[in-house]
Scaffold this active site. Structure first.
Site, PDB file in Angstrom:
ATOM      1  N   HIS A  91      16.739   6.830  70.837  1.00  0.00           N
ATOM      2  CA  HIS A  91      18.093   6.073  70.365  1.00  0.00           C
ATOM      3  C   HIS A  91      19.387   6.444  70.986  1.00  0.00           C
ATOM      4  O   HIS A  91      20.422   6.376  70.587  1.00  0.00           O
ATOM      5  CB  HIS A  91      18.366   6.299  69.094  1.00  0.00           C
ATOM      6  N   ASN A 164      15.884   1.302  60.813  1.00  0.00           N
ATOM      7  CA  ASN A 164      15.525   0.491  61.758  1.00  0.00           C
ATOM      8  C   ASN A 164      15.662  -1.113  61.241  1.00  0.00           C
ATOM      9  O   ASN A 164      15.481  -1.429  60.285  1.00  0.00           O
ATOM     10  CB  ASN A 164      14.118   0.560  62.229  1.00  0.00           C
TER      11      ASN A 164
HETATM   12 FE1  HDD Z   1      14.640   9.074  64.315  1.00  0.00          FE
HETATM   13  C1  HDD Z   1      17.539   9.300  65.914  1.00  0.00           C
HETATM   14  C2  HDD Z   1      15.604   5.766  63.246  1.00  0.00           C
HETATM   15  C3  HDD Z   1      11.304   8.400  62.905  1.00  0.00           C
HETATM   16  C4  HDD Z   1      13.807  12.111  65.023  1.00  0.00           C
HETATM   17  N1  HDD Z   1      16.325   7.891  64.510  1.00  0.00           N
HETATM   18  C5  HDD Z   1      17.253   8.109  65.085  1.00  0.00           C
HETATM   19  C6  HDD Z   1      18.197   7.192  65.160  1.00  0.00           C
HETATM   20  C7  HDD Z   1      17.803   6.095  64.319  1.00  0.00           C
HETATM   21  C8  HDD Z   1      16.395   6.651  63.741  1.00  0.00           C
HETATM   22  C9  HDD Z   1      18.443   4.961  64.112  1.00  0.00           C
HETATM   23  C10 HDD Z   1      19.447   7.021  66.107  1.00  0.00           C
HETATM   24  C11 HDD Z   1      20.779   7.790  65.001  1.00  0.00           C
HETATM   25  C12 HDD Z   1      22.072   7.287  65.608  1.00  0.00           C
HETATM   26  O1  HDD Z   1      22.505   6.170  65.918  1.00  0.00           O
HETATM   27  O2  HDD Z   1      22.482   8.480  65.947  1.00  0.00           O
HETATM   28  N2  HDD Z   1      13.660   7.323  63.523  1.00  0.00           N
HETATM   29  C13 HDD Z   1      13.967   6.491  62.979  1.00  0.00           C
HETATM   30  C14 HDD Z   1      13.536   5.629  61.962  1.00  0.00           C
HETATM   31  C15 HDD Z   1      12.182   6.204  62.093  1.00  0.00           C
HETATM   32  C16 HDD Z   1      12.481   7.440  62.770  1.00  0.00           C
HETATM   33  C17 HDD Z   1      13.635   4.376  61.122  1.00  0.00           C
HETATM   34  C18 HDD Z   1      11.094   6.394  61.208  1.00  0.00           C
HETATM   35  C19 HDD Z   1      11.005   5.779  59.857  1.00  0.00           C
HETATM   36  N3  HDD Z   1      12.880   9.988  64.094  1.00  0.00           N
HETATM   37  C20 HDD Z   1      11.791   9.647  63.562  1.00  0.00           C
HETATM   38  C21 HDD Z   1      10.824  10.727  63.421  1.00  0.00           C
HETATM   39  C22 HDD Z   1      11.637  11.829  63.844  1.00  0.00           C
HETATM   40  C23 HDD Z   1      12.825  11.446  64.317  1.00  0.00           C
HETATM   41  C24 HDD Z   1       9.389  10.593  62.701  1.00  0.00           C
HETATM   42  C25 HDD Z   1      11.091  13.343  64.158  1.00  0.00           C
HETATM   43  C26 HDD Z   1      10.194  13.789  63.584  1.00  0.00           C
HETATM   44  N4  HDD Z   1      15.347  10.148  65.288  1.00  0.00           N
HETATM   45  C27 HDD Z   1      14.933  11.609  65.425  1.00  0.00           C
HETATM   46  C28 HDD Z   1      15.911  12.627  66.112  1.00  0.00           C
HETATM   47  C29 HDD Z   1      16.860  11.568  66.528  1.00  0.00           C
HETATM   48  C30 HDD Z   1      16.603  10.291  65.778  1.00  0.00           C
HETATM   49  C31 HDD Z   1      15.116  13.166  67.257  1.00  0.00           C
HETATM   50  C32 HDD Z   1      17.458  11.555  68.027  1.00  0.00           C
HETATM   51  C33 HDD Z   1      19.029  11.540  67.858  1.00  0.00           C
HETATM   52  C34 HDD Z   1      19.166  12.021  66.567  1.00  0.00           C
HETATM   53  O3  HDD Z   1      18.293  12.069  66.006  1.00  0.00           O
HETATM   54  O4  HDD Z   1      20.321  12.103  65.979  1.00  0.00           O
HETATM   55  O5  HDD Z   1      16.014  13.741  65.632  1.00  0.00           O
END
Ligand code: HDD
Length: 710
Positions: A91, A164
């Site tokens: 993202h 999302n």
């Molecule tokens: Fe995630 C970022 C949405 C599954 C780990 N995720 C991130 C962002 C969104 C989502 C919108 C951007 C936030 C921003 O604008 O800073 N992610 C989702 C949705 C998921 C999802 C709707 C499924 C239902 N995500 C998911 C899983 C994991 C993560 C299963 C880890 C086990 N997501 C992350 C992260 C991020 C992230 C690596 C990367 C940047 C951040 O967190 O801030 O922690």
């Protein structure tokens, strides 16, 4: 009236419930006006006399060495050297804006959360939209899931819904997240492709994990190429809990449904806009807010009483499954509005940080295995991106009073906690914990049973039913688009194992689809459907592109093509009419120095023909006049503008001399014409023509183009 403790907590919350302006005022405290009167200084405050020359030994005739003592040049270059922080590991590409949440109907029957029970409040918030797979500098209109992250600065603390624009997810267990993201991101040996799922590794992963099927079909549908962040839904995806005053728990899913409806680009458009305007979605959001056309979403809850958790063929804790609206309707209770652009991108959008674990009293988690893992990841990743004190940054800071004794120090700490103790309990009884009646957060006392095992409940093993219901719910055009999407993607896989196996797998959902895909990408043509097609359709899923109750052309981008000799009256009448409906009208001329109308008026266009493309607009209008045959009909870009708009299902309008010109470009002899005084609105709600006393002929071709698009 004796106030109960809970009522007191609400009263307290109300008393310190911060208005949206309060949040902005708080955030502005750190703002310096770039165009203010203040002189330029170094970061340590001295005024700079000459920012353009390094200090060196020099004379009129010679230029000597630069001097190490030049603290001004050194500071400026050092700051530049250290401007970059790690981008989000996923993202990375996104755009944010501030706004407010307004509750219309209290949900006190299911929760004690002030933000969902106190209808007198307006809660400030920040939303960041994003793509998933591309790097920070990648293009906006790629085929991808869109992030829809909401940070509500509530009076009881920050509540983050990190969702999302698609209601389900690829995987069921968070442990698979590094794999699914690695598979879609550029491949490790060549860092290719950027921001695209069309490559071997992603489709190899999809084949290896049938649990991804449902999400994969949404991702191959038009939902993954939204026209605008303002025209897409937001889903919390994971299952949370709400707990009311009596301690009763409901499982819940969160929904954001856009007032503008859900609209997509067509794939050929999306591809082209990536190159023509990589910031298309970002500019679209910023300009709509700048124009005061604030995007709004209805906020809704799907509620499932705890005791009904086992009533379904699917497990409601499985993030690869939707809760069908016909079984669990959405109860809309509020509105999210975005009404303020950020002042500076890096401090406010790049440094914004969300956590699925940031919930407020009255809200709780569930055993959704994806949520459980997410709760660890977000908190962890912010530290590597922003450091231990990331929650002190203005965009991440709560608006309610906050402090604690234990969380101290760490890089860039700048809050000051006055006092002589930093532990609890302490002899001063300073900063005691809060009882639940005082608003202290407590977790729902859920009973647990089972053994330690790396396993999921039985119902998680079904991976196809909802993908099939989704596919059956698509219109014929949407199915055509999906077939083209699968074909485009698998055509970009050059490992036969990948595209051959995937062609077969598609037959699990639809034999027709599988035959089309196999033919296009070189797979073996399947002869039988791999599983029975239950043929059911689902409400809410069948409308990939749905119109709101009141279609509007507000903020739609409409191009008017003119060259010397255009009919000024027709031009001005249409422009005025469209702007009166808050459409964004752009005059595209043969040259931007100015174009002279038949009656002598000179108009300076916003852009000239080759500076823009039809893909960046929702509709096009061509006024009559001698400019048509003398210029437009001889101008390849102008002619292609019409042809390409037609191929992309756009509304096309013209009057008088423009009508045969338009007809020629799209190979239609007959064009629908309107009587004078008609106002034509096609299914996209775009005014495609106008009539007036002079009996102008108006053509409305847009809707007829339906289904011919690539
Ligand atoms: Fe995630 C970022 C949405 C599954 C780990 N995720 C991130 C962002 C969104 C989502 C919108 C951007 C936030 C921003 O604008 O800073 N992610 C989702 C949705 C998921 C999802 C709707 C499924 C239902 N995500 C998911 C899983 C994991 C993560 C299963 C880890 C086990 N997501 C992350 C992260 C991020 C992230 C690596 C990367 C940047 C951040 O967190 O801030 O922690």
């Amino acid at each position: 009236m004796a106030t109960t403790a809970a009522a007191q907590a609400v009263a307290d919350a109300k008393s310190n419930s911060i208005s949206a302006d309060g949040k902005f005022a708080d955030m502005q405290k750190d703002t310096v006006e770039v165009n203010g009167k203040q002189h330029m200084t170094t970061d340590y405050g001295i005024k700079i006399s000459d920012p353009d020359h390094s200090l060196r030994v020099a004379s009129d005739s010679s230029t000597g060495p630069s001097l190490l003592e030049d603290q001004i040049a050194r500071e400026k270059i050092m700051r530049f050297d250290h401007e970059r922080i790690p981008e989000r590991v996923v993202h990375a590409r996104g755009t944010g804006a501030f706004g407010t949440f307004k509750l219309f109907e209290s949900a006190e029957d299911v929760t004690t959360a002030g933000v969902l029970t106190d209808t007198s409040r307006e809660t400030p918030l920040f939303v960041r939209f994003s793509t998933v797979q591309g790097s920070k500098g990648s293009a906006d209109t790629v085929r991808d899931v869109r992030g829809f992250a909401v940070k509500m600065y509530t009076a009881e603390g920050n509540w983050d819904i990190v969702g999302n624009n698609i209601p389900v997810f690829f995987i069921q267990d968070a442990i698979k997240f590094p794999d699914v993201i690695h598979s879609v991101k550029p491949e490790p040996h060549n860092e290719v492709p950027q921001g695209q799922s069309a490559h071997n590794n992603f489709w190899d992963f999809i084949y290896m994990h049938s649990e991804t099927t449902h999400m994969n079909y949404w991702q191959m549908s038009d939902r993954a190429i939204p026209r605008s962040y303002r025209m897409m839904q937001g889903f919390g995806v994971n299952t949370y809990s709400l707990v009311n005053k009596q301690g009763k728990r409901h499982f819940v899913k969160f929904h954001f449904t856009p007032d503008l409806g859900v609209h997509s680009l067509v794939w050929d458009e999306a591809l082209k806009i990536c190159g023509q305007d990589p910031d298309f979605h970002r500019k679209d959001l910023i300009s709509a807010i700048e124009a005061g056309q604030f995007p709004r979403w209805k906020f809704g809850l799907q509620l499932l009483p705890e005791e009904k958790l086992d009533d379904f063929e699917f497990d409601p804790l499985d993030a690869t499954k939707v809760w069908p609206e016909e079984l669990i309707p959405i109860r809309y209770i509020g509105q999210l509005e975005l009404n303020r652009n950020v002042d500076e991108f890096f401090p406010q959008t790049e440094q914004a940080a969300f956590c699925t674990s940031h919930i407020v009293p009255g809200i709780d988690f569930s055993n959704d295995p994806l949520l459980q893992g997410r709760n660890f990841s977000y908190f962890d990743t912010q530290i590597s991106r922003l450091g231990a004190n990331w929650e002190e940054l203005p965009v991440n800071r709560p608006v309610c009073p906050y402090m604690n004794l234990a969380n101290r120090d760490g890089a860039l700490r700048h809050r000051i906690s006055k006092g002589t103790v930093n532990y609890w309990p302490n002899r001063f009884e300073a900063n005691p914990p809060a009882t639940p009646a005082q608003g202290g957060f407590t977790s729902y006392p859920e009973k647990q049973q089972g053994i330690k095992a790396r396993a999921l409940s039985e119902k998680f093993k079904e991976h196809y039913n909802q993908a099939q219901v989704f596919y059956n719910s698509l219109s014929e055009i949407e199915k055509m688009h999906l077939a083209k999407a699968f074909s485009f993607e698998l055509d970009h896989c050059d490992d036969p194992v990948v595209y051959k196996r995937m062609s077969e797998r598609v037959a699990a959902i639809s034999l027709d689809l599988a035959k089309t895909v196999a033919k296009n990408v070189g797979g073996e043509t399947p002869t039988k459907q791999l599983r029975t097609n239950k043929g059911t359709k689902a409400k809410g899923l069948s409308q990939l592109e749905y119109m709101p109750e009141k279609p509007t052309i507000a903020t739609r981008r409409i191009a008017i093509l003119i060259a010397d000799g255009f009919d000024y009256n027709a031009y001005n009448a249409m422009k005025t009419s469209l702007e009166a409906q808050n459409a964004f009208v752009f005059t595209i001329g043969s040259q931007r120095q100015g174009v002279v109308a038949d009656s002598g008026q000179k108009v300076v266009p916003d852009n000239f023909f080759s500076g823009m493309r039809s893909t960046l607009f929702d509709a096009v209008f061509v006024p009559g006049g001698s400019h048509v045959e003398n210029n437009l009909a001889k101008n390849g870009v102008a002619k292609f503008w019409i042809t390409e708009s037609f191929a992309h299902l756009k509304a096309i309008s013209g009057v008088n001399e423009a009508v045969p010109f338009i007809a020629r470009q799209i190979g239609l002899d007959e064009v629908q014409s309107a009587k004078s005084g008609d106002s034509l609105t096609d299914s996209y709600g775009v005014v495609t023509g106008y009539g007036d006393a002079s009996g102008l002929k108006v053509s409305n071709i847009g809707p007829q183009a339906k289904g011919l698009a690539e």
